[in-house]
Write a protein that holds these residues in place. Structure first.
Motif, PDB file in Angstrom:
ATOM      1  N   TYR A 247       0.829  -1.250   0.078  1.00 37.10           N
ATOM      2  CA  TYR A 247       0.054   0.032  -0.111  1.00 37.10           C
ATOM      3  C   TYR A 247       0.730   1.267   0.012  1.00 37.10           C
ATOM      4  CZ  TYR A 247      -3.839  -3.146   1.259  1.00 37.10           C
ATOM      5  OH  TYR A 247      -4.640  -4.163   1.215  1.00 37.10           O
ATOM      6  N   LEU A 248       2.226   1.182   0.040  1.00 34.02           N
ATOM      7  CA  LEU A 248       3.131   2.317   0.121  1.00 34.02           C
ATOM      8  C   LEU A 248       4.068   2.509  -1.122  1.00 34.02           C
ATOM      9  CD1 LEU A 248       4.156   2.185   3.610  1.00 34.02           C
ATOM     10  CD2 LEU A 248       2.294   3.617   2.936  1.00 34.02           C
ATOM     11  N   ASP A 249       3.587   1.530  -2.122  1.00 40.46           N
ATOM     12  CA  ASP A 249       4.298   1.454  -3.529  1.00 40.46           C
ATOM     13  C   ASP A 249       3.762   2.411  -4.370  1.00 40.46           C
ATOM     14  OD1 ASP A 249       5.629  -0.738  -2.112  1.00 40.46           O
ATOM     15  OD2 ASP A 249       4.660  -2.234  -3.160  1.00 40.46           O
ATOM     16  N   ASP A 250       2.925   3.655  -4.232  1.00 39.79           N
ATOM     17  CA  ASP A 250       2.528   4.266  -5.104  1.00 39.79           C
ATOM     18  C   ASP A 250       3.059   5.812  -4.999  1.00 39.79           C
ATOM     19  OD1 ASP A 250       0.777   6.169  -2.979  1.00 39.79           O
ATOM     20  OD2 ASP A 250      -0.115   4.391  -2.791  1.00 39.79           O
ATOM     21  N   PRO A 251       2.815   6.601  -5.769  1.00 34.16           N
ATOM     22  CA  PRO A 251       3.496   8.034  -5.928  1.00 34.16           C
ATOM     23  C   PRO A 251       3.272   8.905  -4.385  1.00 34.16           C
ATOM     24  CG  PRO A 251       2.148   7.626  -7.665  1.00 34.16           C
ATOM     25  CD  PRO A 251       1.561   6.459  -7.114  1.00 34.16           C
ATOM     26  N   ASP A 252       2.449   8.333  -3.741  1.00 36.76           N
ATOM     27  CA  ASP A 252       2.063   9.136  -2.353  1.00 36.76           C
ATOM     28  C   ASP A 252       2.833   8.443  -1.213  1.00 36.76           C
ATOM     29  OD1 ASP A 252       0.752  11.225  -3.123  1.00 36.76           O
ATOM     30  OD2 ASP A 252      -1.088   9.983  -3.328  1.00 36.76           O
ATOM     31  N   GLY A 253       3.353   7.103  -1.416  1.00 36.18           N
ATOM     32  CA  GLY A 253       3.948   6.311  -0.362  1.00 36.18           C
ATOM     33  C   GLY A 253       4.728   7.140   0.547  1.00 36.18           C
ATOM     34  N   GLN A 254       5.878   7.723   0.046  1.00 38.27           N
ATOM     35  CA  GLN A 254       6.891   8.131   0.793  1.00 38.27           C
ATOM     36  C   GLN A 254       6.417   9.287   1.827  1.00 38.27           C
ATOM     37  OE1 GLN A 254      10.389  10.109  -1.199  1.00 38.27           O
ATOM     38  NE2 GLN A 254      11.562   8.769   0.114  1.00 38.27           N
ATOM     39  N   VAL A 255       5.524   9.826   1.249  1.00 39.94           N
ATOM     40  CA  VAL A 255       4.877  11.143   2.068  1.00 39.94           C
ATOM     41  C   VAL A 255       3.925  10.305   3.111  1.00 39.94           C
ATOM     42  CG1 VAL A 255       3.266  13.026   2.099  1.00 39.94           C
ATOM     43  CG2 VAL A 255       4.907  12.759   0.260  1.00 39.94           C
ATOM     44  N   TYR A 256       3.309   9.396   2.637  1.00 44.05           N
ATOM     45  CA  TYR A 256       2.195   8.789   3.633  1.00 44.05           C
ATOM     46  C   TYR A 256       2.908   7.909   4.608  1.00 44.05           C
ATOM     47  CZ  TYR A 256      -2.266   7.164   5.270  1.00 44.05           C
ATOM     48  OH  TYR A 256      -3.361   6.940   5.874  1.00 44.05           O
ATOM     49  N   THR A 257       4.146   7.355   4.309  1.00 46.19           N
ATOM     50  CA  THR A 257       4.975   6.710   5.319  1.00 46.19           C
ATOM     51  C   THR A 257       5.191   7.347   6.348  1.00 46.19           C
ATOM     52  OG1 THR A 257       5.690   5.144   3.581  1.00 46.19           O
ATOM     53  CG2 THR A 257       7.078   5.439   5.472  1.00 46.19           C
ATOM     54  N   ARG A 258       5.584   8.737   6.243  1.00 42.67           N
ATOM     55  CA  ARG A 258       5.908   9.634   7.425  1.00 42.67           C
ATOM     56  C   ARG A 258       4.567   9.820   7.986  1.00 42.67           C
ATOM     57  NH1 ARG A 258       8.910  11.978   3.215  1.00 42.67           N
ATOM     58  NH2 ARG A 258       7.277  13.758   2.646  1.00 42.67           N
ATOM     59  N   SER A 259       3.511  10.023   7.432  1.00 45.88           N
ATOM     60  CA  SER A 259       2.331  10.307   8.265  1.00 45.88           C
ATOM     61  C   SER A 259       1.781   8.923   9.184  1.00 45.88           C
ATOM     62  CB  SER A 259       1.126  10.486   7.280  1.00 45.88           C
ATOM     63  OG  SER A 259       1.388  11.712   6.628  1.00 45.88           O
ATOM     64  N   LEU A 260       2.099   7.847   8.531  1.00 45.32           N
ATOM     65  CA  LEU A 260       1.703   6.642   9.164  1.00 45.32           C
ATOM     66  C   LEU A 260       2.662   6.459  10.456  1.00 45.32           C
ATOM     67  CD1 LEU A 260       1.323   4.090   6.343  1.00 45.32           C
ATOM     68  CD2 LEU A 260      -0.597   5.059   7.808  1.00 45.32           C
ATOM     69  N   ARG A 261       3.902   6.851  10.225  1.00 46.56           N
ATOM     70  CA  ARG A 261       4.934   6.611  11.456  1.00 46.56           C
ATOM     71  C   ARG A 261       4.805   7.669  12.550  1.00 46.56           C
ATOM     72  NH1 ARG A 261       9.579   5.841   8.334  1.00 46.56           N
ATOM     73  NH2 ARG A 261       9.317   3.547   8.732  1.00 46.56           N
ATOM     74  N   ASP A 262       3.982   8.652  12.269  1.00 44.53           N
ATOM     75  CA  ASP A 262       3.947   9.723  13.171  1.00 44.53           C
ATOM     76  C   ASP A 262       2.729   9.571  14.065  1.00 44.53           C
ATOM     77  OD1 ASP A 262       4.391  12.212  14.734  1.00 44.53           O
ATOM     78  OD2 ASP A 262       4.176  13.407  12.898  1.00 44.53           O
TER      79      ASP A 262
END
Length: 166
Positions: free
Chosen positions: A30-45
């Motif tokens: 679910y993090l392999d899309d264009p938003d994955g890197q940005v969303y990873t930061r949100s998920l981690r926070d």
């Protein structure tokens, strides 16, 4: 599901909750899309989620973290799509080893109860269209698909909307 307890995350669990959330999303791609890197930061926070919303965790009989969900109220910095009288279910995550035990259902039910207790009349959520297992759970719990509330992330990733009257 009887050994699963849902409660508010404790301060000492925040880092683990963030890492667990990222891992649960990553394992399914679910993090392999264009938003994955940005969303990873949100998920981690998870600290930000705990500050601006209700950060729930599911624990098993050994008090091991086996899932998390966030309930954002209208006006919260984390609310993306809820309006007045609504609460938003966000970032539901169950690690791969804990799946199939009813953790997602327990988290969703607890989130709805919390939202209702806080005065929300409706729970809303959005999801990637590929999260079909989650969609089946939401539909089983009485959520309705609401295509008129579907939306796209800034990079164009489509998100599908569900709502449930509380």
């Amino acid at each position: 599901m009887t050994d699963i307890v849902v409660r508010v995350a404790r301060p000492e669990e925040i880092t683990e909750v963030g890492e667990m959330t990222v891992a649960a999303y990553r394992v399914n791609g679910y993090l392999d899309d264009p938003d994955g890197q940005v969303y990873t930061r949100s998920l981690r926070d998870a600290a930000r989620r705990a500050e601006h919303a209700h950060l729930l965790v599911a624990v098993d009989g050994a008090d091991e973290l086996v899932g998390t969900a966030t309930v954002a109220e209208f006006g919260s910095a984390l609310a993306e799509m809820c309006g007045e009288g609504e609460a938003e279910l966000r970032m539901v995550a169950v690690p791969e080893h804990a799946r199939g035990r009813g953790v997602g259902e327990a988290l969703t039910r607890a989130a709805m109860e919390l939202a209702a207790d806080r005065g929300a009349r409706r729970m809303v959520l959005c999801s990637l269209d590929t999260m079909t297992a989650a969609h089946r759970l939401y539909e089983r719990l009485g959520f309705d698909r609401v295509p008129s509330r579907d939306w796209h992330t800034p990079s164009g990733l489509p998100l599908v909307a569900f709502t449930k009257e509380l």
